[in-house]
Motif scaffolding. Sequence first.
Motif, short mmCIF file in Angstrom:
data_model
loop_
_atom_site.label_atom_id
_atom_site.label_comp_id
_atom_site.label_asym_id
_atom_site.label_seq_id
_atom_site.Cartn_x
_atom_site.Cartn_y
_atom_site.Cartn_z
N SER A 51 0.86 -1.19 0.00
CA SER A 51 0.00 0.00 0.00
C SER A 51 0.89 1.23 0.00
N PRO A 52 1.43 1.56 -1.15
CA PRO A 52 2.38 2.67 -1.23
C PRO A 52 1.72 4.00 -0.92
N VAL A 53 2.53 4.92 -0.44
CA VAL A 53 2.06 6.29 -0.21
C VAL A 53 1.95 6.97 -1.57
N LEU A 54 0.76 7.44 -1.90
CA LEU A 54 0.53 8.07 -3.18
C LEU A 54 0.45 9.59 -3.02
N SER A 55 0.87 10.29 -4.04
CA SER A 55 0.69 11.74 -4.05
C SER A 55 -0.81 12.04 -4.09
N PRO A 56 -1.22 13.24 -3.74
CA PRO A 56 -2.65 13.56 -3.82
C PRO A 56 -3.23 13.31 -5.21
N GLY A 57 -2.48 13.67 -6.25
CA GLY A 57 -2.95 13.45 -7.60
C GLY A 57 -3.13 11.98 -7.93
N SER A 59 -3.58 9.57 -5.71
CA SER A 59 -4.66 9.05 -4.88
C SER A 59 -6.02 9.39 -5.49
N LEU A 60 -6.13 10.58 -6.06
CA LEU A 60 -7.37 10.97 -6.74
C LEU A 60 -7.73 9.99 -7.84
N LYS A 61 -6.72 9.52 -8.58
CA LYS A 61 -6.95 8.60 -9.69
C LYS A 61 -7.49 7.25 -9.21
N LYS A 62 -7.29 6.93 -7.94
CA LYS A 62 -7.75 5.66 -7.40
C LYS A 62 -9.20 5.73 -6.91
N MET A 63 -9.82 6.90 -7.02
CA MET A 63 -11.19 7.06 -6.52
C MET A 63 -12.22 6.79 -7.61
N GLN A 64 -13.26 6.09 -7.23
CA GLN A 64 -14.41 5.84 -8.09
C GLN A 64 -15.59 6.58 -7.47
N VAL A 65 -16.13 7.57 -8.19
CA VAL A 65 -17.20 8.39 -7.63
C VAL A 65 -18.45 8.26 -8.50
N GLU A 66 -19.59 8.51 -7.92
CA GLU A 66 -20.88 8.46 -8.62
C GLU A 66 -20.80 9.22 -9.94
N GLU A 67 -21.38 8.62 -10.98
CA GLU A 67 -21.38 9.25 -12.30
C GLU A 67 -22.02 10.64 -12.22
N GLY A 68 -21.39 11.61 -12.86
CA GLY A 68 -21.89 12.97 -12.84
C GLY A 68 -21.23 13.84 -11.79
N PHE A 69 -20.35 13.23 -10.97
CA PHE A 69 -19.66 13.98 -9.93
C PHE A 69 -18.16 13.92 -10.16
N THR A 70 -17.47 14.85 -9.56
CA THR A 70 -16.01 14.86 -9.61
C THR A 70 -15.47 15.15 -8.22
N VAL A 71 -14.28 14.64 -7.94
CA VAL A 71 -13.62 14.87 -6.65
C VAL A 71 -12.45 15.80 -6.89
N GLU A 72 -12.38 16.88 -6.12
CA GLU A 72 -11.32 17.87 -6.28
C GLU A 72 -10.50 17.95 -4.99
N LEU A 73 -9.21 18.07 -5.15
CA LEU A 73 -8.33 18.28 -4.00
C LEU A 73 -8.32 19.77 -3.66
N VAL A 74 -8.59 20.10 -2.40
CA VAL A 74 -8.57 21.50 -2.01
C VAL A 74 -7.45 21.82 -1.02
N ALA A 75 -6.87 20.79 -0.40
CA ALA A 75 -5.73 21.01 0.50
C ALA A 75 -5.02 19.68 0.72
N ALA A 76 -3.70 19.75 0.88
CA ALA A 76 -2.90 18.55 1.13
C ALA A 76 -1.63 18.94 1.85
N GLU A 77 -0.90 17.89 2.34
CA GLU A 77 0.37 18.16 2.97
C GLU A 77 1.29 18.90 2.01
N PRO A 78 2.09 19.82 2.42
CA PRO A 78 2.37 20.19 3.82
C PRO A 78 1.40 21.23 4.40
#
Length: 772
Positions: A51-57, A59-78
């Motif tokens: 389970s490697p540590v993924l960058s925010p980008g 990790s976003l690619k690994k998400m499956q979200v309801e059709e018609g929606f999108t997931v946006e990163l608004v804050a991350a480390e640091p």
Amino acid sequence: MKSILYSALLAISCAGMLQACQPNSNTQAVQEEGKPLETDSVKIREMYDSSPVLSPGESLKKMQVEEGFTVELVAAEPLINSPVAMTFDEKGRMWVAEMQNYMPDTAGTGEELPTGKIVILEDKNGDGTFDDRKVFLDSLVLPRALSLVEDGLLVAMPPNLWYYEINQNKPGKKTLVDNNYTQGGNVEHEPNGLLRAMDNWIYSAKFTKRYRKKGDKWLIEKTHFRGQWGIAKDDQGRLYYNNNSQNLLGDYFAPGMGAANANQQHVAGFDVDLVGNNRVYPARATTGVNRGYQEGILNKELRLVNFTAACGPVIYRGGLFGERYSQNAFVAEPAANLIKRNILNEKGYQIKGTQAYAGREFLASTDERFRPVNLYDGPDGGLYVLDMYRGVIQHKFYLTDYLAKEIAQRHLEQPITCGRIYRVVPAKKEAKAVVVPQEPLQLVKLLEHKNGWVRDKAQQLLVDKKYPQAIPALRQLLKQTKQPVTAAHALWSLEGMNALLPEDVLPLLKQPQWSIRMQALSVLPSVMTTKNYTTFAQVLGQLVAQHDSLAAPYVAFLAPGIRQFDKPAADRLVQAVVKQYPANKYVADAAISSMQGREEVFYTKALAAKDTSSVLHVRLREVLEDMRNAKRSKDPELLAKEFPVGARLYKSTCQSCHGADGNGVKRLAPPLNNSNWVTGSKSRLIPIVLYGMTGPVKVNGMLYQTPDIIGEMPGIGHNKDLSDKDIAELLSFIRKSWNNNAGKIEAADVEQTRKAYKGRQKAFTMGELNTL
């Protein structure tokens, strides 16, 4: 474009944090869409062997979200680290609690170090991504909740609840609101939430107190015990919560009702299981759950079957998703890396929910380190997701050897320096934050906004600032009964500003819309006085006479308010409503909630009237039996002196599920008081405490099983912080407490039991224990 400051932070942040949170080149295999799921356990484990540590980008690619929606990163480390709770201010800034030292390793080494923070995140350039970080408070030990109130911030840091005045984004005067907000000792079972509800009180999950600032004083009142982690509200101001295995619990009635009788352990209509289906559908194998070794926890694809870490619910009120999603309940499940969507339906005062989908989730990730722990509506209508982003999410106290091995195999302990905040929005709609003005009349106008967060914030600012010029406009909104939600906000705004009058409420009690009558009934205690109580008592009596079945429980709930002025009038009202609805458990329990100290009187009247078949009679008999047991209970202070370690461990480890009185907590655990398992053979009791107990359990002839209680009590034998002597004293304390009177248990007994079951992982079942 991100700001120069944010870019600089990314470039020069300490090497340890940046390196720790960079993606590993050894990315895991992911099931290809459309292909049948793999069922060979060896192949599945090979697919997910790391389970490697993924960058925010990534990790976003690994998400499956309801059709018609999108997931946006608004804050991350640091910019952010280990977020667990947050709130928005009127400027759209996020105030976030960072629990940085939660479980640094499987032993929790250094968890008590003061590394936690409260930070302010701001989107300086308005591009939708937060790019500025200010530390408001640092050197905190596991901060867990926060709430903006007037010109200050309420912050929960075990064991205290503090209020800090805010001076130019810096903490000013510090006031201790409650020195017993949390009991300490178990991070998973401490109060949290601090939700500002529609009724202007602040409520917590896993707690029985509510708070309210009144001038320079803080009011503290008893309320219902609610849930475990996270708390939310709907458009009517009712509260929702959950526990680990039940994804949505909630109240049928307004939060201020029904908690007046300390002798009454349960009140019907509160702590209701709203969604009986707790099935989950992870996007990946989830072998890293605490009891993954047990049959039925994982399916043949090694994926979690049912919720095991439900938390952070939100009732979506953002207005951006569309009508289909309005008042839907979204629930986080960090152990399975997903977010569940439930659809709620209301009939009368009752609420029931169903899962939105079969076989899939609103959002699911194949990144094992995606750990959604809290969900929120935002000022732009988006659904905000707090992701602790780490491998270890289970606290040490209940962490099994099985899970410790899983953690070691995939190197999940580190890093603990990451954290992400996401926003879920419709793909074809612009999520634009509402600018909240300071002008009073504009704030009143915002009470009509489609976004519930905006309405809440407008109400809170009106209450906090006490703008007198807003009062006439608020009274006008009370007349807009075709907009019941707006009218409700106006009503409670006036209440919070100390401007609500009896004549504002009386017309609302006669409105045909139930939601408006409900709000008027809920606010009555704030306007009832010695001069007007007879008028309100008369109206309540009329509601009963008119067979207003929806108002009936509220009439009974309100009896204590009348009783303080006129005892006979209150008793007549209770008797009338109970007589009208003899088979209604909600009316019966509401009536009992108004009877503290007089339960025997009402029970005797029922006997005299030969009214022994009514629900009230049955429920009163149960309450009276609880009261008799309580009177027989032994002095806890004397027992604490005899078993100091045992008393401390019980309070920090057992009490949150089994209750201070040992009578169990609804939805969590059965009673220990008068329990045959506690007072019986120590050869059965010690294994339960060391290794846990799973499945249904019969206590003194009564069968307890899910959803009445959580399906398993975890053992504490693997906890290296507890010696055999400690566990022996805990058990001795329990065996001597309340109405129990069994013999002491020695450290040698615990040691002998460990030897007898050396290497055991599984929790015991009732059937196994009965053979011992």
